[in-house]
Design a protein around this motif. Sequence first.
Motif, PDB file in Angstrom:
ATOM      1  N   ALA A  41      51.386   1.312  47.489  1.00 32.12           N
ATOM      2  CA  ALA A  41      51.996   0.410  46.508  1.00 32.12           C
ATOM      3  C   ALA A  41      51.113  -0.795  46.252  1.00 32.12           C
ATOM      4  N   ALA A  42      50.484  -1.319  47.298  1.00 30.75           N
ATOM      5  CA  ALA A  42      49.590  -2.466  47.121  1.00 30.75           C
ATOM      6  C   ALA A  42      48.366  -2.087  46.301  1.00 30.75           C
ATOM      7  N   LEU A  43      47.764  -0.951  46.594  1.00 33.34           N
ATOM      8  CA  LEU A  43      46.593  -0.510  45.839  1.00 33.34           C
ATOM      9  C   LEU A  43      46.949  -0.241  44.379  1.00 33.34           C
ATOM     10  N   PHE A  44      48.097   0.396  44.151  1.00 34.20           N
ATOM     11  CA  PHE A  44      48.528   0.672  42.786  1.00 34.20           C
ATOM     12  C   PHE A  44      48.747  -0.622  42.018  1.00 34.20           C
ATOM     13  N   SER A  45      49.448  -1.577  42.626  1.00 31.47           N
ATOM     14  CA  SER A  45      49.762  -2.805  41.898  1.00 31.47           C
ATOM     15  C   SER A  45      48.523  -3.659  41.642  1.00 31.47           C
ATOM     16  N   VAL A  46      47.518  -3.562  42.480  1.00 32.34           N
ATOM     17  CA  VAL A  46      46.307  -4.349  42.277  1.00 32.34           C
ATOM     18  C   VAL A  46      45.395  -3.717  41.227  1.00 32.34           C
ATOM     19  N   SER A  68      46.992  -7.679  37.061  1.00 29.78           N
ATOM     20  CA  SER A  68      47.609  -6.393  37.353  1.00 29.78           C
ATOM     21  C   SER A  68      48.878  -6.561  38.191  1.00 29.78           C
ATOM     22  N   VAL A  69      48.825  -7.415  39.206  1.00 32.09           N
ATOM     23  CA  VAL A  69      50.018  -7.662  40.032  1.00 32.09           C
ATOM     24  C   VAL A  69      51.116  -8.317  39.196  1.00 32.09           C
ATOM     25  N   ARG A  70      50.735  -9.221  38.300  1.00 32.86           N
ATOM     26  CA  ARG A  70      51.710  -9.878  37.424  1.00 32.86           C
ATOM     27  C   ARG A  70      52.394  -8.851  36.519  1.00 32.86           C
ATOM     28  N   VAL A  72      52.845  -5.680  37.145  1.00 32.84           N
ATOM     29  CA  VAL A  72      53.748  -4.869  37.973  1.00 32.84           C
ATOM     30  C   VAL A  72      55.020  -5.646  38.296  1.00 32.84           C
ATOM     31  N   ARG A  73      54.906  -6.944  38.563  1.00 35.21           N
ATOM     32  CA  ARG A  73      56.092  -7.765  38.851  1.00 35.21           C
ATOM     33  C   ARG A  73      56.991  -7.912  37.631  1.00 35.21           C
ATOM     34  N   GLU A  74      56.404  -7.999  36.445  1.00 41.73           N
ATOM     35  CA  GLU A  74      57.200  -8.175  35.235  1.00 41.73           C
ATOM     36  C   GLU A  74      57.834  -6.875  34.749  1.00 41.73           C
ATOM     37  N   ASN A  75      57.263  -5.735  35.094  1.00 36.96           N
ATOM     38  CA  ASN A  75      57.766  -4.436  34.639  1.00 36.96           C
ATOM     39  C   ASN A  75      57.886  -3.459  35.805  1.00 36.96           C
ATOM     40  N   PRO A  76      58.748  -3.737  36.781  1.00 35.37           N
ATOM     41  CA  PRO A  76      58.772  -2.870  37.974  1.00 35.37           C
ATOM     42  C   PRO A  76      59.271  -1.455  37.696  1.00 35.37           C
ATOM     43  N   VAL A  77      60.250  -1.299  36.816  1.00 37.14           N
ATOM     44  CA  VAL A  77      60.796   0.039  36.555  1.00 37.14           C
ATOM     45  C   VAL A  77      59.773   0.900  35.828  1.00 37.14           C
ATOM     46  N   VAL A  78      59.120   0.320  34.842  1.00 34.19           N
ATOM     47  CA  VAL A  78      58.102   1.060  34.089  1.00 34.19           C
ATOM     48  C   VAL A  78      56.943   1.447  34.998  1.00 34.19           C
ATOM     49  N   MET A  79      56.507   0.529  35.836  1.00 35.21           N
ATOM     50  CA  MET A  79      55.383   0.809  36.725  1.00 35.21           C
ATOM     51  C   MET A  79      55.739   1.822  37.812  1.00 35.21           C
ATOM     52  N   LEU A  80      56.977   1.777  38.287  1.00 35.26           N
ATOM     53  CA  LEU A  80      57.413   2.790  39.247  1.00 35.26           C
ATOM     54  C   LEU A  80      57.434   4.167  38.594  1.00 35.26           C
ATOM     55  N   GLY A  81      57.882   4.219  37.357  1.00 34.55           N
ATOM     56  CA  GLY A  81      57.860   5.486  36.615  1.00 34.55           C
ATOM     57  C   GLY A  81      56.440   5.978  36.391  1.00 34.55           C
ATOM     58  N   TRP A  82      55.528   5.057  36.054  1.00 37.21           N
ATOM     59  CA  TRP A  82      54.136   5.435  35.851  1.00 37.21           C
ATOM     60  C   TRP A  82      53.511   5.940  37.149  1.00 37.21           C
ATOM     61  N   ALA A  83      53.822   5.303  38.265  1.00 35.17           N
ATOM     62  CA  ALA A  83      53.311   5.766  39.560  1.00 35.17           C
ATOM     63  C   ALA A  83      53.839   7.164  39.880  1.00 35.17           C
ATOM     64  N   ALA A  84      55.108   7.420  39.581  1.00 34.89           N
ATOM     65  CA  ALA A  84      55.682   8.747  39.820  1.00 34.89           C
ATOM     66  C   ALA A  84      55.014   9.798  38.940  1.00 34.89           C
TER      67      ALA A  84
END
Length: 125
Positions: A41-46, A68-70, A72-84
Amino acid sequence: MTRNQTALLVTFWDQGGWPRFKAGVLKLGEQGQYLGAFLSAALFSVTVVAMPLLLDREVDFITAMITSVRVVRENPVVMLGWAAIIVVTMLLSLVPAFLGLIFTLPILGHTTWHLHQRTVQPAEG
């Protein structure tokens, strides 16, 4: 092996210079799973929008990582979906003897570029 054990391949060199492989078992339990999830999760968000940002604009890597971290913090649902989507696509592309990566990597790279274009606003000035 049980569910809470992870195999670790260790290479030992004998006196002739040839590698001798021995499989050892490292008991990590659930802590190793949590550590792996945290590091992923840290590598993805960075790096999720840092790489395209470095190619697109004249910024240093620290600014790109903070941006990049900002995002991910502003769009957590979208970024979680993108990671999936990345995980599922990569796993499916590994099935045909890694040949799926020929198609998967350019598509994921192109999609990440468009994700970067939509999430990071141009600098004023």
